[in-house]
Design a protein around this motif. Structure first.
Motif, PDB file in Angstrom:
ATOM      1  N   THR A 128       0.811  -1.224   0.000  1.00 37.76           N
ATOM      2  CA  THR A 128       0.000   0.000   0.000  1.00 37.76           C
ATOM      3  C   THR A 128       0.849   1.280   0.000  1.00 37.76           C
ATOM      4  O   THR A 128       2.023   1.255   0.380  1.00 37.76           O
ATOM      5  CB  THR A 128      -0.940  -0.026   1.216  1.00 37.76           C
ATOM      6  OG1 THR A 128      -0.157  -0.197   2.407  1.00 37.76           O
ATOM      7  CG2 THR A 128      -1.932  -1.172   1.111  1.00 37.76           C
ATOM      8  N   PRO A 129       0.242   2.410  -0.408  1.00 36.20           N
ATOM      9  CA  PRO A 129       0.978   3.668  -0.532  1.00 36.20           C
ATOM     10  C   PRO A 129       0.830   4.566   0.713  1.00 36.20           C
ATOM     11  O   PRO A 129       0.174   4.177   1.677  1.00 36.20           O
ATOM     12  CB  PRO A 129       0.289   4.317  -1.732  1.00 36.20           C
ATOM     13  CG  PRO A 129      -1.145   3.916  -1.581  1.00 36.20           C
ATOM     14  CD  PRO A 129      -1.144   2.555  -0.929  1.00 36.20           C
ATOM     15  N   TRP A 130       1.369   5.790   0.598  1.00 28.09           N
ATOM     16  CA  TRP A 130       1.423   6.682   1.768  1.00 28.09           C
ATOM     17  C   TRP A 130       0.341   7.751   1.750  1.00 28.09           C
ATOM     18  O   TRP A 130       0.251   8.533   2.692  1.00 28.09           O
ATOM     19  CB  TRP A 130       2.808   7.354   1.829  1.00 28.09           C
ATOM     20  CG  TRP A 130       3.238   7.926   0.510  1.00 28.09           C
ATOM     21  CD1 TRP A 130       4.055   7.317  -0.409  1.00 28.09           C
ATOM     22  CD2 TRP A 130       2.852   9.170  -0.073  1.00 28.09           C
ATOM     23  NE1 TRP A 130       4.193   8.114  -1.526  1.00 28.09           N
ATOM     24  CE2 TRP A 130       3.472   9.273  -1.340  1.00 28.09           C
ATOM     25  CE3 TRP A 130       2.053  10.244   0.352  1.00 28.09           C
ATOM     26  CZ2 TRP A 130       3.309  10.376  -2.183  1.00 28.09           C
ATOM     27  CZ3 TRP A 130       1.885  11.339  -0.490  1.00 28.09           C
ATOM     28  CH2 TRP A 130       2.515  11.391  -1.733  1.00 28.09           C
ATOM     29  N   LYS A 163       1.801  -4.658   3.850  1.00 30.85           N
ATOM     30  CA  LYS A 163       3.122  -4.015   3.847  1.00 30.85           C
ATOM     31  C   LYS A 163       2.945  -2.535   3.501  1.00 30.85           C
ATOM     32  O   LYS A 163       2.879  -2.144   2.340  1.00 30.85           O
ATOM     33  CB  LYS A 163       4.077  -4.654   2.849  1.00 30.85           C
ATOM     34  CG  LYS A 163       5.500  -4.196   3.123  1.00 30.85           C
ATOM     35  CD  LYS A 163       6.318  -3.853   1.909  1.00 30.85           C
ATOM     36  CE  LYS A 163       5.945  -2.667   1.126  1.00 30.85           C
ATOM     37  NZ  LYS A 163       6.249  -1.362   1.734  1.00 30.85           N
ATOM     38  N   GLY A 195       8.233  -5.658  -0.088  1.00 28.39           N
ATOM     39  CA  GLY A 195       7.072  -5.822  -0.967  1.00 28.39           C
ATOM     40  C   GLY A 195       7.356  -6.887  -2.017  1.00 28.39           C
ATOM     41  O   GLY A 195       6.542  -7.783  -2.269  1.00 28.39           O
ATOM     42  N   GLU A 196       8.538  -6.808  -2.601  1.00 29.69           N
ATOM     43  CA  GLU A 196       8.899  -7.748  -3.669  1.00 29.69           C
ATOM     44  C   GLU A 196       8.977  -9.176  -3.137  1.00 29.69           C
ATOM     45  O   GLU A 196       8.553 -10.132  -3.809  1.00 29.69           O
ATOM     46  CB  GLU A 196      10.236  -7.334  -4.284  1.00 29.69           C
ATOM     47  CG  GLU A 196      10.479  -8.051  -5.582  1.00 29.69           C
ATOM     48  CD  GLU A 196      11.740  -7.579  -6.299  1.00 29.69           C
ATOM     49  OE1 GLU A 196      12.217  -6.459  -6.016  1.00 29.69           O
ATOM     50  OE2 GLU A 196      12.234  -8.361  -7.123  1.00 29.69           O
ATOM     51  N   THR A 199      -1.846  -1.152  -4.238  1.00 33.59           N
ATOM     52  CA  THR A 199      -2.240   0.221  -4.550  1.00 33.59           C
ATOM     53  C   THR A 199      -0.973   1.056  -4.522  1.00 33.59           C
ATOM     54  O   THR A 199      -0.271   1.096  -3.512  1.00 33.59           O
ATOM     55  CB  THR A 199      -3.258   0.765  -3.528  1.00 33.59           C
ATOM     56  OG1 THR A 199      -4.370  -0.134  -3.459  1.00 33.59           O
ATOM     57  CG2 THR A 199      -3.767   2.130  -3.950  1.00 33.59           C
ATOM     58  N   GLY A 200      -0.682   1.701  -5.646  1.00 32.88           N
ATOM     59  CA  GLY A 200       0.542   2.499  -5.728  1.00 32.88           C
ATOM     60  C   GLY A 200       0.738   2.998  -7.143  1.00 32.88           C
ATOM     61  O   GLY A 200      -0.210   3.034  -7.937  1.00 32.88           O
ATOM     62  N   SER A 201       1.956   3.331  -7.459  1.00 36.78           N
ATOM     63  CA  SER A 201       2.234   3.947  -8.765  1.00 36.78           C
ATOM     64  C   SER A 201       2.215   2.903  -9.881  1.00 36.78           C
ATOM     65  O   SER A 201       2.467   1.711  -9.648  1.00 36.78           O
ATOM     66  CB  SER A 201       3.595   4.630  -8.732  1.00 36.78           C
ATOM     67  OG  SER A 201       4.601   3.660  -8.552  1.00 36.78           O
ATOM     68  N   THR A 213       5.641   1.007 -10.209  1.00 36.58           N
ATOM     69  CA  THR A 213       5.824  -0.133  -9.307  1.00 36.58           C
ATOM     70  C   THR A 213       4.884  -1.271  -9.699  1.00 36.58           C
ATOM     71  O   THR A 213       5.270  -2.449  -9.681  1.00 36.58           O
ATOM     72  CB  THR A 213       5.556   0.284  -7.842  1.00 36.58           C
ATOM     73  OG1 THR A 213       6.416   1.372  -7.515  1.00 36.58           O
ATOM     74  CG2 THR A 213       5.800  -0.864  -6.887  1.00 36.58           C
ATOM     75  N   GLU A 258      -4.366  -1.408  -8.197  1.00 41.98           N
ATOM     76  CA  GLU A 258      -4.943  -0.050  -8.220  1.00 41.98           C
ATOM     77  C   GLU A 258      -3.792   0.932  -8.393  1.00 41.98           C
ATOM     78  O   GLU A 258      -2.988   1.116  -7.482  1.00 41.98           O
ATOM     79  CB  GLU A 258      -5.631   0.239  -6.886  1.00 41.98           C
ATOM     80  CG  GLU A 258      -6.675  -0.791  -6.493  1.00 41.98           C
ATOM     81  CD  GLU A 258      -8.074  -0.247  -6.588  1.00 41.98           C
ATOM     82  OE1 GLU A 258      -8.337   0.510  -7.542  1.00 41.98           O
ATOM     83  OE2 GLU A 258      -8.883  -0.564  -5.718  1.00 41.98           O
ATOM     84  N   MET A 259      -3.727   1.586  -9.560  1.00 42.66           N
ATOM     85  CA  MET A 259      -2.527   2.363  -9.858  1.00 42.66           C
ATOM     86  C   MET A 259      -2.807   3.839 -10.131  1.00 42.66           C
ATOM     87  O   MET A 259      -3.863   4.348  -9.766  1.00 42.66           O
ATOM     88  CB  MET A 259      -1.786   1.658 -10.991  1.00 42.66           C
ATOM     89  CG  MET A 259      -1.147   0.378 -10.500  1.00 42.66           C
ATOM     90  SD  MET A 259      -1.186  -1.071 -11.560  1.00 42.66           S
ATOM     91  CE  MET A 259      -0.277  -0.593 -12.972  1.00 42.66           C
ATOM     92  N   SER A 260      -1.878   4.515 -10.780  1.00 40.96           N
ATOM     93  CA  SER A 260      -1.929   5.979 -10.910  1.00 40.96           C
ATOM     94  C   SER A 260      -3.117   6.460 -11.745  1.00 40.96           C
ATOM     95  O   SER A 260      -3.672   5.715 -12.548  1.00 40.96           O
ATOM     96  CB  SER A 260      -0.641   6.466 -11.575  1.00 40.96           C
ATOM     97  OG  SER A 260       0.488   5.886 -10.962  1.00 40.96           O
ATOM     98  N   CYS A 312      -5.175   9.540  -5.930  1.00 43.66           N
ATOM     99  CA  CYS A 312      -5.106   8.925  -7.257  1.00 43.66           C
ATOM    100  C   CYS A 312      -6.165   9.504  -8.197  1.00 43.66           C
ATOM    101  O   CYS A 312      -5.961   9.567  -9.402  1.00 43.66           O
ATOM    102  CB  CYS A 312      -5.272   7.423  -7.155  1.00 43.66           C
ATOM    103  SG  CYS A 312      -6.767   6.951  -6.286  1.00 43.66           S
ATOM    104  N   GLU A 326       0.838  12.167 -13.903  1.00 40.27           N
ATOM    105  CA  GLU A 326       0.222  12.423 -12.601  1.00 40.27           C
ATOM    106  C   GLU A 326       1.195  13.289 -11.797  1.00 40.27           C
ATOM    107  O   GLU A 326       2.321  12.879 -11.543  1.00 40.27           O
ATOM    108  CB  GLU A 326       0.011  11.078 -11.899  1.00 40.27           C
ATOM    109  CG  GLU A 326      -0.617  11.176 -10.553  1.00 40.27           C
ATOM    110  CD  GLU A 326      -0.645   9.817  -9.845  1.00 40.27           C
ATOM    111  OE1 GLU A 326       0.429   9.206  -9.684  1.00 40.27           O
ATOM    112  OE2 GLU A 326      -1.734   9.377  -9.466  1.00 40.27           O
ATOM    113  N   PHE A 362     -14.110   0.432  -8.231  1.00 32.87           N
ATOM    114  CA  PHE A 362     -13.075   1.426  -8.525  1.00 32.87           C
ATOM    115  C   PHE A 362     -11.907   0.769  -9.226  1.00 32.87           C
ATOM    116  O   PHE A 362     -11.393  -0.251  -8.775  1.00 32.87           O
ATOM    117  CB  PHE A 362     -12.605   2.039  -7.199  1.00 32.87           C
ATOM    118  CG  PHE A 362     -11.796   3.287  -7.358  1.00 32.87           C
ATOM    119  CD1 PHE A 362     -12.406   4.474  -7.704  1.00 32.87           C
ATOM    120  CD2 PHE A 362     -10.425   3.273  -7.157  1.00 32.87           C
ATOM    121  CE1 PHE A 362     -11.673   5.637  -7.850  1.00 32.87           C
ATOM    122  CE2 PHE A 362      -9.676   4.428  -7.305  1.00 32.87           C
ATOM    123  CZ  PHE A 362     -10.301   5.618  -7.648  1.00 32.87           C
TER     124      PHE A 362
END
Ligand code: NAD
Length: 477
Positions: free
Chosen positions: A149-151, A175, A211-212, A226-228, A231, A247-249, A281, A380, A447
């Motif tokens: 997940t993102p920040w 994570k 994450g990887e 969820t992130g860029s 990634t 779920e991306m940019s 996003c 973005e 979404f």
């Protein structure tokens, strides 16, 4: 004094076995507020082993028992809301009164919605060609999910996976990024209070390497990311055959047509640019306004922008706080410089605001005459910026809107039902919102992306956290 945090590993609070910790510096104050233990490879293995063992038991809980567990988690979160919201503001930067409290208040909806849905998550009885056969389908849990997940929404985004994941009978290992994991770790106390079986949920902060490792781990069955987009592409290449929600940019346009309520459009577009300092996003990343209403739109947007109060996010009057991190602020710097080099005009803002405790407080920036090829239009930006592009007419506006690979959520302002559907039929975007901000959001809203693969494939329903199993029975003649 910086607080030493512990991670939530297999239902226990521990320092983990990683090398050292991340020094969490608040974007609000610039102070070193916490030390976040970084998970190690061994911690990942431990989380996965515990998750598999716990899920092996949990998968036999009835839907009603799982719903009841979700209700207990939601109730336990309620008691923690103000404290989680305070920590979220400190580590992320979003205004406490204007946003963070509502954001965390909403958090338990992810458990409550899923608890309601799972009670009706039945299968089918399917007719067969053979009169002696009976065919049924069941929804089985996938197994162990890793949620990466993102920040920008440090608590609610992880819960978009944990809530439905748990309701559908899965284990979930989250994570979060190391620099926004404190609020989520605080929330994990609710899992203990609610009696979530140990191992079913773990929260292990770390960087991309952790994450990887989860993505590649043979013990992980599903990836929720969820992130860029950058990634996301790496994860897609690495994960092999696993269930996934990606779920991306986004590069959400707001289109303002000739017949729009221009004042409402300007208000919604400005909101979509400054909410969470533009780090959303589905933020209003660009406004495409038709020539006939351009001047009125600019005037109204400038007026609406006067209501934005950039400042201390703990102050009740503040509705925009600092950006979360320096790379994001540098991207704003870069995109604004590129746009002005290409002939765009800055109407308001345009710089980091002086006189604040950190250099991350960015002024809301309105920028006009933006050429389509400018980076602020193509990519973005993820900052408080409202780039205004002018279209000749509806065809031109739809064309500009669609020339992106980040079609996540678009908005159209029109008073005509015909035009609303005309745009909905043409805009290649996961969601089209008519007469509201691109930032419109409901916790149960399907979404995800469209217009190419760079936005990924999002969530539609609880079914996505399950495998479809078919049972065929021969009754004999
Ligand atoms: P990011 O891609 O840099 O990081 C996201 C997560 O991926 C972090 O936890 C990070 O540690 C992890 N990660 C990094 N490299 C990895 C790898 N190689 N393998 C596995 N995990 C790895 O994104 P960010 O900067 O944290 O978040 C901002 C982005 O997220 C924006 O592009 C935004 O649009 C997007 N976002 C999308 C949605 C949506 O619902 N579509 C919602 C919120 C944010």
């Amino acid at each position: 004094m910086a607080r030493d945090l512990e991670i939530y590993l297999a239902g226990e609070w521990t320092e983990g076995t990683g090398d050292g910790h991340h020094e969490l510096i608040s974007p609000v104050t610039g102070e070193h507020v916490a030390n976040v233990p970084m998970a190690s490879d061994a911690d990942v293995d431990e989380a996965v082993t515990a998750a598999r063992a716990a899920q092996e038991e949990y998968r036999f809980w009835s839907a009603f028992e799982r719903a009841e567990l979700c209700h207990r988690v939601a109730a336990a979160i309620e008691d923690l809301v103000p404290e989680i919201a305070r920590i979220q503001t400190l580590e992320q930067g979003k205004p406490y009164h204007a946003e963070s409290l509502a954001d965390i208040t909403e958090a338990n909806q992810y458990f409550l919605n899923a608890a309601e849905d799972v009670k009706r998550l039945g299968g089918e009885n399917i007719p067969t060609t053979d009169r002696n056969k009976r065919m049924f389908t069941f929804r089985r849990p996938v197994g162990v999910w890793a949620a990466i997940t993102p920040w920008n929404f440090p608590v609610t985004i992880p819960l978009e996976y944990v809530g439905p994941g748990l309701a559908a009978g899965n284990a979930v290992i989250v994570k979060p990024p190391e620099f926004t994991s404190w609020a989520l770790l605080k929330l994990a106390e609710a899992f203990d209070v609610a009696g979530v079986p140990k191992g079913l949920i773990s929260i292990i902060p770390g960087g991309g390497d952790i994450g990887e490792m989860l993505v590649r781990h043979a013990g992980v069955d599903g990836i929720g990311f969820t992130g860029s987009s950058a990634t996301g592409k790496k994860i897609i290449a690495a994960m092999g055959v696993k269930r996934s929600i990606m779920e991306m940019s986004g590069n959400g346009p707001t289109i303002v047509t000739d017949d729009a309520n221009v004042s409402a459009a300007a208000g919604a577009a400005v909101f979509g640019a400054y909410y969470n300092a533009g780090q959303v996003c589905c933020a209003t990343e660009r406004v495409i306004v038709t020539e006939a209403v351009h001047d009125e739109f600019v005037e109204r947007a400038l007026e609406a922008s006067k209501d934005v109060r950039l400042g201390d996010p703990f102050d009740e009057a503040t509705n925009m706080g600092p950006l979360n991190n320096e790379p994001t602020a540098m991207k704003m710097d870069r995109h604004l410089a590129d746009a002005t080099d290409r002939g765009a005009t800055i109407l308001a803002g345009g710089r980091r605001a002086p006189g604040h405790p950190t250099n991350l407080y960015y002024e809301l920036t309105l920028i006009d005459q933006v050429p389509e090829e400018a980076a602020v239009s193509q990519e973005e930006t993820f900052g408080p910026v409202l780039p205004i592009l002018t279209a000749r007419d509806d065809e031109d506006a739809a064309g500009i809107a669609n020339r992106t690979r980040l079609g996540l959520q678009a908005a159209v302002f029109t008073k005509s039902l015909h035009k609303a559907f005309w745009y909905a039929d043409r805009i290649r975007s996961g969601t089209v919102v008519v007469n509201d901000s691109t930032d419109f959001w409901e916790t149960f809203q399907p979404f995800g992306g469209a217009a190419g693969t760079d936005t990924g494939w999002g969530r539609g329903s609880l079914e996505e956290f399950t495998d479809l199993q078919t049972l065929v029975i021969d009754l004999g003649s």
